[in-house]
Design a protein around this motif. Structure first.
Motif, PDB file in Angstrom:
ATOM      1  N   GLY A   1      16.495  52.741  68.947  1.00 51.41           N
ATOM      2  CA  GLY A   1      18.013  53.707  68.524  1.00 51.41           C
ATOM      3  C   GLY A   1      18.843  54.299  69.407  1.00 51.41           C
ATOM      4  O   GLY A   1      19.542  55.249  69.179  1.00 51.41           O
TER       5      GLY A   1
ATOM      6  N   LEU B   1      16.618  45.778  75.367  1.00 50.52           N
ATOM      7  CA  LEU B   1      16.116  45.665  73.827  1.00 50.52           C
ATOM      8  C   LEU B   1      15.030  46.630  73.280  1.00 50.52           C
ATOM      9  O   LEU B   1      15.638  46.988  72.128  1.00 50.52           O
ATOM     10  N   PRO B   2      14.044  47.084  74.242  1.00 51.86           N
ATOM     11  CA  PRO B   2      13.416  48.211  73.523  1.00 51.86           C
ATOM     12  C   PRO B   2      14.143  49.398  73.111  1.00 51.86           C
ATOM     13  O   PRO B   2      13.947  49.995  72.056  1.00 51.86           O
TER      14      PRO B   2
ATOM     15  N   ASN C   1       7.087  50.392  69.983  1.00 53.90           N
ATOM     16  CA  ASN C   1       8.310  50.462  70.804  1.00 53.90           C
ATOM     17  C   ASN C   1       8.158  51.723  71.700  1.00 53.90           C
ATOM     18  O   ASN C   1       8.759  51.690  72.795  1.00 53.90           O
TER      19      ASN C   1
ATOM     20  N   VAL D   1      17.271  49.432  72.197  1.00 48.24           N
ATOM     21  CA  VAL D   1      17.987  49.034  71.034  1.00 48.24           C
ATOM     22  C   VAL D   1      17.226  49.429  69.781  1.00 48.24           C
ATOM     23  O   VAL D   1      17.599  50.128  68.842  1.00 48.24           O
ATOM     24  N   TYR D   2      15.796  48.934  69.763  1.00 48.63           N
ATOM     25  CA  TYR D   2      15.140  49.253  68.700  1.00 48.63           C
ATOM     26  C   TYR D   2      14.908  50.884  68.645  1.00 48.63           C
ATOM     27  O   TYR D   2      14.019  51.274  67.312  1.00 48.63           O
TER      28      TYR D   2
ATOM     29  N   ARG E   1      11.545  45.843  81.876  1.00 48.52           N
ATOM     30  CA  ARG E   1      11.486  46.021  80.238  1.00 48.52           C
ATOM     31  C   ARG E   1      10.491  46.812  79.559  1.00 48.52           C
ATOM     32  O   ARG E   1      10.607  47.486  78.714  1.00 48.52           O
TER      33      ARG E   1
END
Lengths: 415, 271
Positions: B144, B138-139, B114, B141-142, B186
């Motif tokens: 945080g 997306l990255p 990540n 999101v992970y 991304r």
């Protein structure tokens, strides 16, 4: 954050695949629907039993002195029936000593009743009606209100003047075209003048409260109601508060034991019937109904859980690549696990919410087409939603853990 | 055979040789983004041991633009998976940014992927039902990040690849080149230490390919470390250093100029 992502994802899946979602959610939906409907109807019947039916039959904070219980909804042993049959009847002579023993502020009424033909010259042949000969404050205790005309005067009650107060059904049957007030109806060949009409009370499981004729107890009709003219069916006592119930009952019991010459140790040969004793059977029945109300939806929920688990396994297989992508971008096992758990829970909660709506609808429908009342319990809605989420989570655990354990390389390679 | 190929495959500089061959377990200096020491990867295919990597020593400096080249079966995909922290070696050390990642557990590797690695795949690997913006988010999101900050950061990354106007389009509404640019955005959105591209032009026509290669070129110029895995010599020729793999070992490690000179026929044939 990821939580809301997952919910949004699940909702968009439902939107995108309406038919599939429909079949997925059917089990949970039906389970919750029946839960809500059954609980609503049981709850409604309970409320109805406690407030309406028993209240109308017996009245609040009141009890009835009878020679045997007249409300026997439960199963009564034949030997008990036999002992009831051998009990002495109550007589009008018992009334005065019982009343004398009552605590301050208590109200009382005497009633004898039976089904007899009644006729009038304004309609065809005689019609059967519930004839009650009453004394005391019967209408006040039973909360019967007079819609037209007037109540009995104390003179009419004490002298047994041939006057009657009738229910609306009797008006419909005997006076279809004219106002009944001041007109005559005939019982046992004697004329009675109608002085009042009661407000409609409705009916309870086929028992109409409106097909009734009330006359002063002393009026000649009381002789037709029981084998021996002086027999009475009940003395009704109402005390101002629930706290006085036990004391009033005890006083009446002592008076009657003396009058029936019972020795200490001999059981009572009369009955003090309260609304509670009538409710006891209902409470027993209610337990079974609630059990059935839980067992039937449980089957639906189990089926629903299996279907959701299946669908989620398919979803994991279909979205293996997506799982690979997410893992490559840094999703941990817990992220993937919670994504699929939340998705399963969302799916099945949506099913539960639809089920709740349908359940309320079903309950209302049953209430509309049958005499069963429905009352939606708020706890059943909460239980429904919780069940939905719970079923989703439980059925999602296996597929979600399979997803979270996928090897990212193999998952990315999948077409 | 391995004797000769190894002798013909000199590490580019003595510094690199030192980074790789210094004592096992020693932390490489901060200059090196990637140092692998004797990486082996063996698979158990139904009782038969397949040796995909037979001891790979590679050192990659910060800001380098490296192509890893080799025919299929040479072990380049396995090496990429290990360098990308999707897989761990059976033996050997892999240091990423001074951290030993070869012995990490799954969840730690996920965190490294990540934060440190941006993937660009041959098949783009975008989520089909999500918009370009959401794919780029997306990255984050992970990682945080909060929703608002995430959106801003992702929008900026799309701006860097000139796709601001396509932010709310889904992958099936984008051309192949645009999809790959979304994937690049991304990959860059978390400011990774390395951009790891696996056959990034494999699914693109030649015009779009050169467009994407230009993007990589620019990123490398801006100081982004780029590692590209390919089997095509003309694509590898865009990188400034080419590491060739053969049978699970490094067969050559050369500057671009050498590589182009050696492979001129293959490259010209393509162009």
């Amino acid at each position: 954050m990821l939580f809301f992502e997952s919910i949004r994802l699940a909702l968009s899946t439902i939107r995108a695949q309406k038919l599939k979602s429909f079949f997925t959610l059917l089990g949970v939906c039906i389970g919750v629907m029946f839960l809500i409907a059954v609980v609503s109807i049981v709850e409604g019947m309970g409320r109805y039993m406690e407030q309406d039916l028993i209240g109308k039959l017996i009245g609040v904070n009141s009890f009835e002195l009878r020679y045997r219980p007249n409300i026997n909804i439960g199963d009564v042993d034949p030997s008990v029936w036999e002992s009831y049959r051998r009990r002495p009847r109550l007589f009008h002579d018992d009334v005065a000593p019982v009343i004398a023993a009552l605590p301050e502020g208590a109200r009382w009424a005497v009633v004898s009743d039976n089904n007899l033909p009644v006729s009038s010259r304004y309609s065809g042949g005689p019609r059967n009606a519930q004839i009650s000969a009453v004394e005391g404050e019967f209408f006040a205790i039973r909360k019967f209100e007079i819609a037209e005309g007037r109540d009995f005067t104390p003179q009419e009650l004490s002298m047994g003047t041939p006057v009657v107060i009738i229910g609306p059904d009797v008006v419909k049957r005997l006076f279809p075209t004219v106002s009944p007030l001041g007109r005559e109806l005939r019982m046992g060949g004697l004329p009675y003048m109608v002085i009042g009409v009661l407000k409609a009370q409705g009916s309870a499981i086929g028992l109409s409260f409106d097909n009734q004729v009330f006359a002063p107890w002393q009026a000649p009709v009381h002789r037709l109601l029981n084998r021996v003219p002086q027999i009475i069916d009940a003395v009704i006592v109402q005390v101002p508060s629930a706290a006085q119930m036990t004391e009033a009952q005890e006083r009446v019991r002592q008076v009657m034991r003396v009058r029936h010459r019972l020795r200490p140790g001999q059981p009572d040969n009369f009955t003090l019937q309260t609304s509670e004793s009538a409710l006891a059977f209902w409470n027993k029945l209610k337990r079974y109904l609630v059990l059935a109300g839980i067992a039937l939806p449980a089957i639906g929920l189990v089926v629903g859980a299996i279907v959701i688990m299946n669908i989620m396994l398919v979803a994991v297989a279909e979205r293996t690549r997506e799982i690979g992508i997410r893992k490559a971008l840094g999703a941990r096992r817990a992220d993937i696990l919670s994504q699929f758990l939340v998705e399963a829970a969302t799916l099945s909660t949506v099913g539960a919410v639809v089920g709740i709506a349908l359940g309320i609808g079903l309950a209302k429908f049953i209430a509309a087409v049958s005499p069963l009342p429905a009352s939606v319990a708020s706890w059943s809605i909460i239980v429904g939603v919780a069940l939905g989420a719970g079923v989703g989570i439980i059925s999602g655990v296996y597929p979600a853990s399979r997803a979270s354990l996928l090897d990212p390389i193999a998952a990315l390679r999948q077409e | 055979m391995s004797e000769t190929t190894q002798r013909e495959a000199p590490l580019s500089t003595t510094a690199e040789r030192q980074a790789v061959t210094s004592q096992a377990g020693a932390t490489p200096s901060r200059d090196w983004v990637i140092v692998t020491r004797g990486i082996k990867r063996e698979y158990d295919m139904g009782g038969e041991i397949v040796r995909a990597l037979r001891g790979v020593d590679v050192a990659i400096r910060r800001n380098e633009y490296v192509a890893i080249m080799g025919p299929s079966g040479s072990g380049k995909s396995t090496l990429m998976n290990i360098v990308g922290c999707l897989d761990t070696p059976t033996a050997g050390e892999y240091w990423l940014n001074g951290t030993l990642v070869s012995s990490m557990k799954d969840d730690e590797l996920a965190r490294i992927r990540n934060k440190e690695i941006g993937f660009v795949f041959q098949t783009f690997n975008l989520l089909p039902r999500a918009t370009a913006l959401h794919n780029v988010e997306l990255p984050l999101v992970y990682a945080g990040m909060s929703a608002r900050q995430r959106k801003e950061t992702a929008a900026y990354a799309l701006e860097r690849v000139q796709l601001t106007s396509r932010m709310y389009h889904k992958p099936n509404e984008l051309s192949g080149g645009q999809r790959q640019r979304v994937a690049i955005a991304r990959a860059l959105v978390n400011n990774p230490s390395i951009l790891l591209a696996d056959e990034p032009t494999g699914n693109l026509d030649s015009a779009t390919s050169s467009e994407i290669m230009k993007v990589f070129e620019e990123l490398a110029d801006q100081g982004q470390t780029v590692i590209m895995v390919t089997h095509e010599a003309d694509i590898a020729a865009h990188a400034r250093r080419v590491v060739a793999l053969h049978d699970g070992q490094v067969s050559s490690d050369t500057r671009r100029e050498h590589f182009v000179a050696q492979n001129s026929t293959a490259i010209e044939a393509k162009q």
